[in-house]
Design a protein around this motif. Structure first.
Motif, PDB file in Angstrom:
ATOM      1  N   PHE A   1      46.666 -23.489   9.495  1.00 51.92           N
ATOM      2  CA  PHE A   1      46.198 -22.114   9.641  1.00 51.92           C
ATOM      3  C   PHE A   1      46.266 -21.619  11.084  1.00 51.92           C
ATOM      4  CE2 PHE A   1      43.502 -23.313   5.793  1.00 51.92           C
ATOM      5  CZ  PHE A   1      44.432 -22.791   4.907  1.00 51.92           C
ATOM      6  N   THR A   2      46.422 -22.520  12.036  1.00 53.21           N
ATOM      7  CA  THR A   2      46.529 -22.072  13.425  1.00 53.21           C
ATOM      8  C   THR A   2      47.910 -21.508  13.741  1.00 53.21           C
ATOM      9  OG1 THR A   2      47.117 -24.324  14.089  1.00 53.21           O
ATOM     10  CG2 THR A   2      44.784 -23.688  14.245  1.00 53.21           C
ATOM     11  N   LYS A   3      48.878 -21.705  12.830  1.00 57.29           N
ATOM     12  CA  LYS A   3      50.217 -21.144  13.003  1.00 57.29           C
ATOM     13  C   LYS A   3      50.302 -19.781  12.331  1.00 57.29           C
ATOM     14  CE  LYS A   3      52.677 -25.584  13.168  1.00 57.29           C
ATOM     15  NZ  LYS A   3      53.771 -26.389  12.564  1.00 57.29           N
ATOM     16  N   LEU A   4      50.927 -18.843  13.004  1.00 51.86           N
ATOM     17  CA  LEU A   4      51.100 -17.511  12.437  1.00 51.86           C
ATOM     18  C   LEU A   4      52.365 -17.488  11.585  1.00 51.86           C
ATOM     19  CD1 LEU A   4      50.246 -14.562  12.179  1.00 51.86           C
ATOM     20  CD2 LEU A   4      51.576 -14.078  14.251  1.00 51.86           C
ATOM     21  N   ASP A   5      52.176 -17.371  10.291  1.00 55.26           N
ATOM     22  CA  ASP A   5      53.309 -17.351   9.364  1.00 55.26           C
ATOM     23  C   ASP A   5      53.691 -15.899   9.066  1.00 55.26           C
ATOM     24  OD1 ASP A   5      55.311 -18.105   7.688  1.00 55.26           O
ATOM     25  OD2 ASP A   5      54.030 -19.089   6.199  1.00 55.26           O
TER      26      ASP A   5
ATOM     27  N   TRP B   1      42.047 -15.900  11.525  1.00 58.87           N
ATOM     28  CA  TRP B   1      42.945 -14.841  11.057  1.00 58.87           C
ATOM     29  C   TRP B   1      43.439 -15.095   9.628  1.00 58.87           C
ATOM     30  CZ3 TRP B   1      47.356 -15.501  15.228  1.00 58.87           C
ATOM     31  CH2 TRP B   1      47.925 -16.774  15.134  1.00 58.87           C
ATOM     32  N   VAL B   2      42.721 -15.948   8.869  1.00 54.73           N
ATOM     33  CA  VAL B   2      43.095 -16.266   7.492  1.00 54.73           C
ATOM     34  C   VAL B   2      41.921 -15.989   6.569  1.00 54.73           C
ATOM     35  CG1 VAL B   2      43.790 -18.113   5.897  1.00 54.73           C
ATOM     36  CG2 VAL B   2      44.750 -18.032   8.208  1.00 54.73           C
ATOM     37  N   PHE B   3      42.209 -15.394   5.419  1.00 55.59           N
ATOM     38  CA  PHE B   3      41.239 -15.332   4.332  1.00 55.59           C
ATOM     39  C   PHE B   3      41.911 -15.835   3.065  1.00 55.59           C
ATOM     40  CE2 PHE B   3      43.300 -11.148   4.155  1.00 55.59           C
ATOM     41  CZ  PHE B   3      43.548 -10.970   2.787  1.00 55.59           C
TER      42      PHE B   3
ATOM     43  N   VAL C   1      45.422 -10.440  13.171  1.00 58.90           N
ATOM     44  CA  VAL C   1      46.683 -10.729  13.864  1.00 58.90           C
ATOM     45  C   VAL C   1      46.922  -9.704  14.967  1.00 58.90           C
ATOM     46  CG1 VAL C   1      49.192 -10.856  13.597  1.00 58.90           C
ATOM     47  CG2 VAL C   1      47.695 -11.874  11.863  1.00 58.90           C
ATOM     48  N   LYS C   2      46.638  -8.460  14.660  1.00 55.03           N
ATOM     49  CA  LYS C   2      46.779  -7.406  15.675  1.00 55.03           C
ATOM     50  C   LYS C   2      45.895  -7.704  16.887  1.00 55.03           C
ATOM     51  CE  LYS C   2      46.299  -2.361  16.176  1.00 55.03           C
ATOM     52  NZ  LYS C   2      45.254  -2.288  17.212  1.00 55.03           N
ATOM     53  N   ALA C   3      44.673  -8.125  16.621  1.00 57.60           N
ATOM     54  CA  ALA C   3      43.736  -8.401  17.714  1.00 57.60           C
ATOM     55  C   ALA C   3      44.161  -9.618  18.537  1.00 57.60           C
ATOM     56  CB  ALA C   3      42.334  -8.622  17.152  1.00 57.60           C
ATOM     57  N   ALA C   4      44.919 -10.541  17.923  1.00 61.97           N
ATOM     58  CA  ALA C   4      45.344 -11.750  18.633  1.00 61.97           C
ATOM     59  C   ALA C   4      46.513 -11.492  19.581  1.00 61.97           C
ATOM     60  CB  ALA C   4      45.738 -12.834  17.624  1.00 61.97           C
ATOM     61  N   HIS C   5      47.215 -10.393  19.404  1.00 63.18           N
ATOM     62  CA  HIS C   5      48.325  -9.981  20.288  1.00 63.18           C
ATOM     63  C   HIS C   5      49.458 -10.994  20.326  1.00 63.18           C
ATOM     64  CE1 HIS C   5      45.805  -6.694  21.652  1.00 63.18           C
ATOM     65  NE2 HIS C   5      44.878  -7.547  22.045  1.00 63.18           N
ATOM     66  N   GLU C   6      49.645 -11.789  19.254  1.00 57.45           N
ATOM     67  CA  GLU C   6      50.762 -12.729  19.236  1.00 57.45           C
ATOM     68  C   GLU C   6      52.082 -12.013  18.946  1.00 57.45           C
ATOM     69  OE1 GLU C   6      52.174 -16.929  17.189  1.00 57.45           O
ATOM     70  OE2 GLU C   6      50.070 -16.565  17.610  1.00 57.45           O
TER      71      GLU C   6
ATOM     72  N   VAL D   1      53.302  -5.173  16.497  1.00 56.61           N
ATOM     73  CA  VAL D   1      52.488  -4.664  15.399  1.00 56.61           C
ATOM     74  C   VAL D   1      51.557  -3.535  15.843  1.00 56.61           C
ATOM     75  CG1 VAL D   1      52.538  -6.891  14.205  1.00 56.61           C
ATOM     76  CG2 VAL D   1      50.624  -6.362  15.697  1.00 56.61           C
ATOM     77  N   ASP D   2      51.272  -3.442  17.129  1.00 60.55           N
ATOM     78  CA  ASP D   2      50.386  -2.380  17.602  1.00 60.55           C
ATOM     79  C   ASP D   2      50.930  -0.988  17.296  1.00 60.55           C
ATOM     80  OD1 ASP D   2      48.637  -4.247  18.554  1.00 60.55           O
ATOM     81  OD2 ASP D   2      49.294  -4.105  20.640  1.00 60.55           O
ATOM     82  N   ALA D   3      52.256  -0.876  17.162  1.00 60.26           N
ATOM     83  CA  ALA D   3      52.880   0.431  16.965  1.00 60.26           C
ATOM     84  C   ALA D   3      52.884   0.875  15.509  1.00 60.26           C
ATOM     85  CB  ALA D   3      54.324   0.386  17.488  1.00 60.26           C
TER      86      ALA D   3
END
Length: 816
Positions: A655-659, A754-756, A801-806, A810-812
């Motif tokens: 879960f620590t990886k952004l898929d 960042w997972v539910f 995910v947006k808040a993590a800024h990875e 996505v901010d746009a």
């Protein structure tokens, strides 16, 4: 022009000849030290043929000895026929061996000559006759090396052809295989040099077959190759290929370097002096000089990795004495395959291996193809492969329990669900709570009811209500699908009768968790009564659809918005194969999973935190129609914009990886259609920090990633029988409602918060599905990325995910 060596994408040279880092197969170091380039050596390649490409220079082809086995002529041209399994495969593998210095890449033996032999359109070999003819042709024309980037089932004809080629003095190599874990034939034959695959970190390539039959390993990940799959494709494209096809091609080039360096006549004289074949002499030298990393699994990947420099530096006289050669009978090879799949033990000598060996091998490989882990126990039957009545009868007379279990699959098939494998396959308490929620209350009531209250509700009429509702739903499904299958009808009846028995046991025994067949039927009842998966047809579903049940009100209240969302969700295909789901999040931008794009795109220059991505196919599309049949609703994927920084492996889910991945897609397609509208995303992570009804939209595929019990055994019976009951069609668009079952910040192992989890019904192919808020504004709250069917499905909360800024892009997007 940038200049690459085929060896790997981390080892290349520019026009001035300067080298970058990397040492996968030692070819560049061998070139620096020795003049050999493979001159005077002829390499036969049974494959799909070759096409017009600058990396397969006609001057590098021995067309005087080429052959087309399929058409019976001497023209080895790959017709690149659309719809065939592997158009262009032979061109790609040929370039890895003999590409000259006048293109963008250089093969491992750029001075050798290639004899192309077209013998197949599909490198998965089920009928070995054309391949055997190709090997015979290579033997008759006195080829020095035979490289086979293909494999499949055992064949007496292929085995005999291989032995004849080796006896005449050829070096014969074959790919260990991809994605089935078990080494395939002909690589599995003892006489053949079986080549497995590694990546640029000297670690096993994820898709490589492995096991005791592997003789050596070589680069198989992101290997530079010519890429031409259609007649109209340019003749200059190169890309990174993956697979043991390229590992064996590289190694065949190294064999040509070795023969060229020592001289073919000298090598044959040394072999005669020792009383061994050239094959045995080369194999011994190859293994003796292989490079063994500090951490290395020799049991599965051979003694090491091909290293051309020390191989060429080893004099013929200094090669260790080869082990005595012994021809392994085909029956012994299949026995060893059974050992790999089902655990080693004494095989039954009375079993008719000659008659049934091919069928046994076919079943085991089919299982391995469907198994995520690769090899499986014979009784696990993940593919649903069944024996013929003759094999089933023969296995029941055998003393080998592994064969008995293979044959017993026939009995389990006719026995139906009642014979489903038992075990500690525990159902969560939520199953009981859903089935036992108070009559007439909303879906969310299941989250607050206690187990004891659920059992009380079931005892006081809930069992009959559940069964009546399930029966009505199954009748509606059968009517909708036009089903007339008596077996499916009987299975539905068994679900009702066994479901009734399981529910009574829950009430009587007071168990909080149920296992084995009881869990299976309870999951069926939940899916039928509370967690449906409903086909989207004509971009909508009927608000009075009988399967909607308790979700009908929620759908009716937001029908227009939900139907609009359907339009912007599509199926992602690569080369005509269903890969996953994606959806529009911005003008010309699709969101999906990183593990989805890993199927058709290569990260460069490395898998972790890559600088960019390269598409490995120009036939990657997203189709927004309900049935994804292509045409005016399909749009071409142009590039990868960005993705999570870490590679995604199948197991375990980390879960620590952004898929997550963002894809650039054309905004107007070839039919002149405009890309569907972007979908709004929910900016508030609190939406999934408490109870919420959601729905997913995606394209579930025919199950291949399957539920397992606590011991890891695959529960194929769950999926196959329940899907037979539902009459589900695969690869089409589905609406699947559910609830957030584990809130954001509460998923165990989610260090990034960042997972539910959700409990909507999903299958493989739903990867990349959007999870929508059903209780508020219809907006995306999550990106579905993994799950265990009807137990725990995982989604990234897009706001988190947006808040993590990875992924800054996505901010746009259109956030609300």
């Amino acid at each position: 022009m940038q200049k690459f060596h085929c060896e790997s994408r981390t080892k290349c040279r520019n026009a001035s000849g300067s080298l970058t880092s990397g040492r996968p197969a030692g070819v560049l170091r061998a070139w620096q030290r020795f003049p050999a380039r493979g001159d005077g050596i002829r390499i036969a390649q049974p494959d799909t043929g070759v096409s017009d490409h600058q990396e397969v220079d006609r001057a590098a082809l021995d067309l005087a000895h080429a052959r087309d086995i399929l058409d019976g002529d001497n023209d080895p041209t790959d017709p690149l026929t659309p719809g065939t399994a592997n158009p262009g495969h032979g061109t790609g593998t040929a370039s890895v061996v003999i590409s000259r210095d006048n293109g963008a890449i250089t093969g491992s033996a750029p001075g050798a000559m290639l004899v192309p032999i077209r013998c197949t359109d599909d490198v998965k070999i089920f009928d070995g006759t054309p391949l055997a003819a190709a090997i015979d042709h290579a033997t008759r024309t006195d080829c020095d090396v035979i490289t086979m980037s293909l494999g499949g089932l055992p064949s007496f004809a292929v085995h005999a052809a291989v032995r004849a080629a080796i006896k005449k003095g050829a070096i014969v190599l074959a790919a260990a295989g991809n994605c089935v874990r078990l080494v395939v034939y002909p690589a599995r034959y003892d006489e053949v040099i079986a080549v497995a695959g590694v990546n640029v970190k000297d670690q096993p390539w994820l898709g490589s077959s492995r096991g005791g039959d592997v003789d050596i390993s070589a680069p198989a990940e992101l290997v530079w190759r010519a890429d031409k799959r259609r007649v109209a494709d340019p003749r200059t494209t190169v890309s990174g290929g993956q697979g043991t096809s390229f590992a064996v091609a590289l190694t065949a080039g190294v064999a040509a370097l070795w023969l060229s360096h020592h001289g073919r006549d000298a090598v044959r004289a040394e072999a005669r002096r020792r009383g061994v074949t050239v094959q045995a002499l080369f194999k011994t030298a190859l293994q003796a000089t292989s490079r063994k990393p500090a951490i290395w699994d020799a049991d599965d990947f051979g003694p090491g990795i091909v290293d051309a420099e020390p191989l060429l530096g080893l004099s013929l006289g200094a090669i260790p004495q080869a082990a005595p050669e012994a021809a392994l009978r085909a029956s012994e090879s299949v026995k060893r395959l059974l050992d790999d799949a089902g655990g080693a033990r004494t095989a039954d000598p009375a079993f008719d291996w000659k008659r049934y060996g091919l069928e046994v091998a076919s079943m085991l490989y089919e299982d391995a193809r469907f198994s995520r882990a690769g090899s499986v126990a014979p009784e696990a039957s993940p593919s649903g492969a069944r024996p013929s009545p003759q094999l089933a009868a023969a296995t029941q007379r055998s003393s080998d329990t592994r064969l008995q279990k293979l044959g017993a699959r026939q009995a389990r098939r006719t026995a139906g669900i009642s014979q489903a494998r038992t075990g500690n396959f525990s159902a969560p308490p939520s199953l009981i709570k859903i089935l036992g929620k108070p009559a007439g209350q909303g879906l969310e009531s299941a989250g607050s009811v206690t187990l004891e209250a659920a059992r009380t509700n079931l005892r006081e009429g809930g069992i009959q209500r559940t069964l009546d509702l399930a029966e009505r739903r199954m009748q509606a499904i059968a009517a909708r699908e036009g089903e007339a299958d008596p077996l499916a009808a009987r299975l539905r009846g068994e679900v009702l009768s066994q479901g009734e028995a399981a529910l009574h046991r829950v009430v009587r025994d007071g168990a909080s968790r149920v296992a084995g067949p009881d869990r299976m039927v309870l999951e069926a009842l939940v899916s039928l009564t509370d967690r449906p998966a409903i086909r989207v047809e004509n971009d909508r579903i009927d608000r009075n659809h009988p399967e909607l049940g308790p979700w009908s009100g929620a759908y009716a209240l937001a029908e227009a918005e939900i139907n609009a969302a359907f339009l912007s969700v599509g199926r992602i295909d690569a080369d005509g194969e269903h890969i996953g789901t994606g959806f529009v999040v911005d003008k010309g931008v699709i969101m999906t999973n990183r593990h989805v794009i890993e199927a058709f795109a290569a990260p460069i220059p490395k898998r972790t935190n890559p600088a960019g991505w390269v598409l490995q196919s120009d036939r990657v599309t997203i189709d927004f129609s309900d049935d994804a049949r292509g045409g005016p609703t399909a749009f071409r994927i142009k590039s990868i914009i960005d993705a999570g920084k870490m590679p995604i492996s199948d197991l375990p889910v980390e879960f620590t990886k952004l898929d997550m991945a963002l894809l650039e897609v054309e905004t107007t397609n070839a039919a002149g259609k405009e890309l569907p509208s972007r979908i709004q995303l929910e900016a508030d992570p609190d939406r999934v920090k408490h109870s919420l009804r959601i729905f997913t939209v995606g394209y579930p595929a025919r199950p291949q990633v399957l539920p397992t019990d606590a011991s890891g055994a695959i529960r194929m019976d769950v999926v196959t029988r329940l899907r037979a009951i539902y009459g589900t069609k695969y690869g089409v668009k589905y609406f699947s409602p559910g609830v957030v079952s584990t809130l954001l910040g509460q998923v165990e192992g989610d260090g990034k918060s960042w997972v539910f989890n959700h409990d909507a019904t999903t299958l493989g192919g739903n990867s990349g599905s959007a999870a929508f808020d059903l209780d508020g504004t219809i907006a995306i709250v999550g990106l579905h990325f993994a799950g265990d069917w009807l137990r725990a499905n995982h989604a990234h909360a897009v706001a988190a995910v947006k808040a993590a800024h990875e992924l800054p892009r996505v901010d746009a997007f259109d956030w609300i």
